[in-house]
Scaffold this active site. Structure first.
Site, PDB file in Angstrom:
ATOM      1  N   VAL A  72       1.153  -1.018  -0.341  1.00 56.09           N
ATOM      2  CA  VAL A  72      -0.257   0.111  -0.045  1.00 56.09           C
ATOM      3  C   VAL A  72       0.997   1.245   0.139  1.00 56.09           C
ATOM      4  O   VAL A  72       0.477   1.868  -0.594  1.00 56.09           O
ATOM      5  CB  VAL A  72      -0.673  -0.203   0.916  1.00 56.09           C
ATOM      6  N   HIS A  82      -4.322  -3.998  -2.659  1.00 55.58           N
ATOM      7  CA  HIS A  82      -4.804  -3.710  -1.263  1.00 55.58           C
ATOM      8  C   HIS A  82      -5.042  -2.314  -1.060  1.00 55.58           C
ATOM      9  O   HIS A  82      -4.954  -2.368   0.331  1.00 55.58           O
ATOM     10  CB  HIS A  82      -3.675  -5.079  -0.180  1.00 55.58           C
ATOM     11  N   GLY A 117       9.632 -10.235  -3.382  1.00 58.77           N
ATOM     12  CA  GLY A 117       9.278  -9.778  -1.754  1.00 58.77           C
ATOM     13  C   GLY A 117       7.048 -10.669  -1.201  1.00 58.77           C
ATOM     14  O   GLY A 117       7.314  -9.952  -0.524  1.00 58.77           O
ATOM     15  N   SER A 167       4.986 -13.849  -0.196  1.00 62.40           N
ATOM     16  CA  SER A 167       5.149 -15.454   0.900  1.00 62.40           C
ATOM     17  C   SER A 167       3.739 -16.143  -0.405  1.00 62.40           C
ATOM     18  O   SER A 167       4.361 -16.945  -0.050  1.00 62.40           O
ATOM     19  CB  SER A 167       5.156 -15.376   2.272  1.00 62.40           C
TER      20      SER A 167
HETATM   21  N1  APR Z   1      13.246  -8.359   0.046  1.00 60.45           N
HETATM   22  C1  APR Z   1      12.655  -9.539  -0.786  1.00 60.45           C
HETATM   23  N2  APR Z   1      12.265 -10.290   0.136  1.00 60.45           N
HETATM   24  C2  APR Z   1      12.110  -9.799   1.394  1.00 60.45           C
HETATM   25  C3  APR Z   1      13.263  -9.480   1.689  1.00 60.45           C
HETATM   26  C4  APR Z   1      13.721  -9.095   1.053  1.00 60.45           C
HETATM   27  N3  APR Z   1      14.611  -7.843   1.986  1.00 60.45           N
HETATM   28  N4  APR Z   1      12.545  -9.431   3.051  1.00 60.45           N
HETATM   29  C5  APR Z   1      11.495 -10.445   3.150  1.00 60.45           C
HETATM   30  N5  APR Z   1      11.620 -10.502   1.661  1.00 60.45           N
HETATM   31  C6  APR Z   1      10.363 -11.627   1.266  1.00 60.45           C
HETATM   32  C7  APR Z   1      10.147 -12.560   2.506  1.00 60.45           C
HETATM   33  O1  APR Z   1      11.103 -14.162   2.714  1.00 60.45           O
HETATM   34  C8  APR Z   1       8.945 -13.031   2.043  1.00 60.45           C
HETATM   35  O2  APR Z   1       8.553 -14.747   1.661  1.00 60.45           O
HETATM   36  O3  APR Z   1       9.010 -11.075   1.732  1.00 60.45           O
HETATM   37  C9  APR Z   1       8.095 -11.876   1.949  1.00 60.45           C
HETATM   38  C10 APR Z   1       7.260 -10.882   2.957  1.00 60.45           C
HETATM   39  O4  APR Z   1       5.704 -11.640   2.883  1.00 60.45           O
HETATM   40  P1  APR Z   1       5.128 -11.536   3.819  1.00 60.45           P
HETATM   41  O5  APR Z   1       5.636 -10.343   4.562  1.00 60.45           O
HETATM   42  O6  APR Z   1       3.463 -12.758   4.343  1.00 60.45           O
HETATM   43  O7  APR Z   1       3.946 -10.135   2.489  1.00 60.45           O
HETATM   44  P2  APR Z   1       3.578 -10.484   1.615  1.00 60.45           P
HETATM   45  O8  APR Z   1       3.437 -11.979   0.517  1.00 60.45           O
HETATM   46  O9  APR Z   1       3.493  -8.866   0.893  1.00 60.45           O
HETATM   47  O10 APR Z   1       1.660 -10.575   1.851  1.00 60.45           O
HETATM   48  C11 APR Z   1       1.070 -10.397   1.484  1.00 60.45           C
HETATM   49  O11 APR Z   1      -1.309  -9.665   3.466  1.00 60.45           O
HETATM   50  O12 APR Z   1      -1.589  -9.173   5.681  1.00 60.45           O
HETATM   51  C12 APR Z   1      -1.969  -9.132   3.969  1.00 60.45           C
HETATM   52  O13 APR Z   1      -2.254  -7.321   3.175  1.00 60.45           O
HETATM   53  C13 APR Z   1      -1.620  -7.775   3.565  1.00 60.45           C
HETATM   54  O14 APR Z   1      -0.358  -7.715   1.221  1.00 60.45           O
HETATM   55  C14 APR Z   1      -0.148  -8.229   2.653  1.00 60.45           C
HETATM   56  C15 APR Z   1      -0.558  -9.574   2.551  1.00 60.45           C
END
Ligand code: APR
Length: 233
Positions: free
Chosen positions: A92, A108, A174, A176
């Site tokens: 966001v 989102h 980036g 999960s």
């Molecule tokens: N560079 C690249 N990837 C990274 C880094 C980095 N420096 N640091 C962490 N990561 C990876 C992690 O290994 C993980 O796979 O980024 C990913 C973050 O995953 P989440 O925290 O689950 O975030 P995201 O996938 O964007 O979540 C999706 O969940 O809570 C809701 O709305 C929220 O948009 C969000 C959605």
């Protein structure tokens, strides 16, 4: 007559902004360790305690004012010189736009916007200022963060799905890939699309999907991706 540019579609997640100082959600020390998702990112949470939610997003919004796009955001913007780049983000923040990306779909929502509680289409940009619970728009409607919470529809998912299906090249950076419908976008990939995944950790993708993994943080991973793609141009 400019040569046809291949379409590069990116799906970014919280990891894209980690090097800009933003906590991810599910890493150790992530946001969901301090706040419960239900309290600050669900429609039930809004009905239960809207002031907590306004404060949560006010904090993130003021952090965004001083945050800077990182190398990863900048490289994606630079790739617009060589590819027709479409960014789909779960984030966001406005760091893709501030790095220079010209086409960003926020699945989102957007931190710098608020909308009417009655109609998300009635939204407007407030920049980085705080918004107190109870503030109303010019029609006298209560304002809420322009964020898609758990339990709410994702209006832009069909546009995102069309973009993924049109991709010549696709990269997840980036994320999960545990939150739907965003994670489901990988099922829309054509078999002919060249797919990459940039993440320092293991991320599971739909079975049978051919994805080239670049096990790096976003800034380094996008640099490797750029070099790979420009070697093929
Ligand atoms: N560079 C690249 N990837 C990274 C880094 C980095 N420096 N640091 C962490 N990561 C990876 C992690 O290994 C993980 O796979 O980024 C990913 C973050 O995953 P989440 O925290 O689950 O975030 P995201 O996938 O964007 O979540 C999706 O969940 O809570 C809701 O709305 C929220 O948009 C969000 C959605």
């Amino acid at each position: 007559m400019t040569a046809h540019k291949k379409r590069l579609v990116v799906l970014s997640g919280a990891g894209m902004s980690a090097e800009s100082g933003f906590k991810t959600f599910r890493d150790s020390g992530g946001l969901w360790e301090t706040y419960s998702v239900e309290d600050v990112a669900s429609i039930q949470g809004w009905y239960r305690n809207p002031k907590l939610i306004m404060d949560f997003y006010n904090d993130l919004r003021s952090q965004l004012e001083t945050a800077q796009p990182n190398q990863g955001h900048k490289i994606l913007a630079e790739l617009e010189n060589y590819f027709d780049v479409k960014i789909i983000t779960q984030n966001v923040d406005n760091l893709h736009e501030r790095a220079g990306s010209s086409y960003v779909v926020h699945l989102h929502g957007e931190l710098t916007k608020v909308c009417s509680v009655n109609n998300p289409d009635k939204n407007f940009d407030i920049g980085y200022r705080k918004v107190e619970y109870g503030e109303k728009n010019s029609d006298g409607e209560l304002l809420r963060p322009f964020i898609v919470w758990f339990g709410e529809a994702v209006p832009l998912i069909s546009e995102a799905s069309t973009l993924v299906r049109s991709a010549d090249i696709f990269a997840v950076i980036g994320s999960s890939l545990v939150v739907y419908p965003a994670a489901g976008l990988l099922n829309d990939l054509r078999s002919s699309t060249q797919a990459f995944l940039i993440d320092p950790k293991e991320v599971s993708v739909p079975r049978g999907l051919k994805v080239e993994v670049i096990k790096e943080v976003a800034s380094k991973g996008t640099e490797i991706l750029r070099d790979k793609l420009l070697a093929e141009v």
